[in-house]
Design a protein around this motif. Sequence first.
Motif, short mmCIF file in Angstrom:
data_model
loop_
_atom_site.label_atom_id
_atom_site.label_comp_id
_atom_site.label_asym_id
_atom_site.label_seq_id
_atom_site.Cartn_x
_atom_site.Cartn_y
_atom_site.Cartn_z
N THR A 123 9.40 -13.44 -19.25
CA THR A 123 9.27 -13.72 -17.83
C THR A 123 8.79 -12.50 -17.07
O THR A 123 8.64 -11.41 -17.64
CB THR A 123 10.60 -14.24 -17.25
N THR A 124 8.55 -12.69 -15.79
CA THR A 124 8.08 -11.61 -14.94
C THR A 124 9.21 -11.06 -14.09
O THR A 124 10.23 -11.71 -13.86
CB THR A 124 6.95 -12.10 -14.01
N GLY A 125 9.00 -9.84 -13.60
CA GLY A 125 9.98 -9.21 -12.73
C GLY A 125 9.33 -8.21 -11.82
O GLY A 125 8.14 -7.88 -11.95
N TYR A 126 10.11 -7.71 -10.88
CA TYR A 126 9.61 -6.76 -9.89
C TYR A 126 10.60 -5.63 -9.72
O TYR A 126 11.81 -5.86 -9.59
CB TYR A 126 9.40 -7.46 -8.54
N ASP A 127 10.08 -4.40 -9.74
CA ASP A 127 10.87 -3.21 -9.46
C ASP A 127 10.14 -2.41 -8.39
O ASP A 127 9.01 -1.95 -8.62
CB ASP A 127 11.09 -2.37 -10.71
N HIS A 128 10.77 -2.26 -7.24
CA HIS A 128 10.10 -1.65 -6.10
C HIS A 128 9.74 -0.19 -6.37
O HIS A 128 8.70 0.29 -5.91
CB HIS A 128 10.97 -1.77 -4.85
N ARG A 129 10.58 0.51 -7.11
CA ARG A 129 10.27 1.92 -7.41
C ARG A 129 8.98 2.03 -8.22
O ARG A 129 8.17 2.93 -7.97
CB ARG A 129 11.44 2.55 -8.16
N ASP A 130 8.81 1.13 -9.18
CA ASP A 130 7.57 1.15 -9.97
C ASP A 130 6.36 0.84 -9.09
O ASP A 130 5.30 1.46 -9.23
CB ASP A 130 7.65 0.15 -11.11
N MET A 131 6.50 -0.14 -8.19
CA MET A 131 5.38 -0.51 -7.33
C MET A 131 5.01 0.65 -6.41
O MET A 131 3.83 0.95 -6.21
CB MET A 131 5.74 -1.75 -6.51
N GLU A 132 5.99 1.32 -5.85
CA GLU A 132 5.71 2.42 -4.93
C GLU A 132 5.08 3.60 -5.63
O GLU A 132 4.44 4.45 -5.00
CB GLU A 132 7.00 2.84 -4.22
N GLY A 133 5.21 3.67 -6.95
CA GLY A 133 4.57 4.74 -7.70
C GLY A 133 3.06 4.71 -7.63
O GLY A 133 2.40 5.71 -7.92
N ALA A 134 2.48 3.56 -7.24
CA ALA A 134 1.03 3.46 -7.10
C ALA A 134 0.51 4.21 -5.88
O ALA A 134 -0.70 4.39 -5.73
CB ALA A 134 0.61 1.99 -7.01
N GLY A 135 1.41 4.65 -5.00
CA GLY A 135 1.00 5.37 -3.81
C GLY A 135 0.65 4.44 -2.66
O GLY A 135 0.62 3.21 -2.81
N PRO A 136 0.38 5.01 -1.49
CA PRO A 136 0.10 4.19 -0.31
C PRO A 136 -1.14 3.32 -0.49
O PRO A 136 -2.14 3.74 -1.08
CB PRO A 136 -0.10 5.22 0.81
N HIS A 137 -1.07 2.10 0.03
CA HIS A 137 -2.22 1.21 0.08
C HIS A 137 -3.20 1.71 1.13
O HIS A 137 -2.79 2.36 2.11
CB HIS A 137 -1.73 -0.20 0.43
N PRO A 138 -4.51 1.46 0.98
CA PRO A 138 -5.47 1.91 2.00
C PRO A 138 -5.18 1.43 3.41
O PRO A 138 -5.61 2.07 4.38
CB PRO A 138 -6.80 1.35 1.48
N GLU A 139 -4.45 0.32 3.56
CA GLU A 139 -4.15 -0.21 4.89
C GLU A 139 -2.73 0.16 5.35
O GLU A 139 -2.18 -0.46 6.25
CB GLU A 139 -4.31 -1.73 4.91
N ALA A 140 -2.17 1.19 4.75
CA ALA A 140 -0.78 1.53 5.04
C ALA A 140 -0.55 1.98 6.48
O ALA A 140 0.59 2.04 6.93
CB ALA A 140 -0.30 2.62 4.08
N GLY A 141 -1.59 2.26 7.23
CA GLY A 141 -1.40 2.72 8.60
C GLY A 141 -1.08 1.64 9.60
O GLY A 141 -0.65 1.94 10.72
N ILE A 142 -1.24 0.37 9.24
CA ILE A 142 -1.00 -0.70 10.20
C ILE A 142 0.50 -0.82 10.48
O ILE A 142 1.34 -0.55 9.61
CB ILE A 142 -1.57 -2.04 9.69
N THR A 143 0.85 -1.20 11.71
CA THR A 143 2.25 -1.30 12.09
C THR A 143 2.72 -2.75 12.05
O THR A 143 1.91 -3.70 12.08
CB THR A 143 2.48 -0.76 13.51
N GLU A 144 4.04 -2.92 12.00
CA GLU A 144 4.61 -4.25 12.02
C GLU A 144 4.26 -4.97 13.33
O GLU A 144 3.96 -6.17 13.33
CB GLU A 144 6.12 -4.17 11.85
N GLU A 145 4.28 -4.25 14.44
CA GLU A 145 3.96 -4.85 15.74
C GLU A 145 2.53 -5.37 15.76
O GLU A 145 2.26 -6.45 16.31
CB GLU A 145 4.15 -3.83 16.86
N GLU A 146 1.62 -4.64 15.15
CA GLU A 146 0.23 -5.10 15.09
C GLU A 146 0.12 -6.39 14.27
O GLU A 146 -0.62 -7.31 14.63
CB GLU A 146 -0.66 -4.01 14.49
#
Length: 327
Positions: A123-146
């Motif tokens: 089966t599949t799974g998700y680990d947030h620490r592993d995902m964050e190891g990829a570094g910031p996404h190119p669109e990481a500057g957008i805000t929640e309010e936007e």
Amino acid sequence: MDTTVMLPPRPDRRWTLAQQLGIDTAVVRFWGEEEWWEYDTLVRTKNRFKDHGFSLDVVEDRPPMEKTVLGKEGRDEEIATVKQLLRNMGELGIEVYCWVWTELPVGVPRTSDSIPLRGGSLTTGYDHRDMEGAGPHPEAGITEEELWDNLQYFLDEIVPVAEEAGVKLALHPDDPPISPVRGVPRLVTSLESFERILEMHPSPNHGVTFCQGNFAAMGEDVPEAIDRLADDIHFVHFRDVEGTPDSFVETWQDEGPTDMLATMRAYEAAGFDGPIRPDHVPKMAGEDDREEAHAGYTDMGRLFAVGYMKGLMEQAADEPSLDDRRN
């Protein structure tokens, strides 16, 4: 409730298996099809299903919407395409449009597809620490309010078209229901966020894809969440997970922490009579060498899940109502 499965737009082994399971409604995802939202493609697809004994009830795909989500120049052109899709669906009697409010390059991330379950199924799974190891996404500057502002703009444009076309919008939760992912905020991560979104443009055509696995990962009591959203559920994904939003494993439908019979009872009590499909099943023995045997969408696990769902639905439907039990 109508038990259904997700199928490709052209007949293959999966269509045959669905027929053998007694399924006569279909959910389509347009793998490999260009500009599938055009009327000509949709009418051929609908009639292809009809010719093979299926009613096409749900489109579970999304035209390009990255500029719309991010509020970039060109979003009006993207929104015009979604409007075109909804009008075409309405003309053809395809009732439900399942969509997501996510910047798709982040998409539906998983960090493992080989976690062993019973009998060596995977089966599949998700680990947030592993995902964050990829570094910031190119669109990481957008805000929640936007993102909230962009969503309001989208809903104000699209909900009236859905109403006119007679199509039910069914928003799917963010998967995983955690924010941010690689620096990109996500909005659809809790029961409260769903309720906020439904209030942003109230309409009987603006509702929910109730993905049980996501609500379980949120930490919600899933039957209670069904009750809270009852009037707005247009489509159901039947699955379960074990864990938390930042670390979870997808389970067999009969082996997770959620009381799945209780969820069927909740749908019955809510009067839900729409499409419900199994989602994200484990990979079983002998499925490694088939092209379509990608993680979560293999056939043998879906066969099990459909049979399990049908049994639960029959039991829930045959039980006396609470009022009957009191009399």
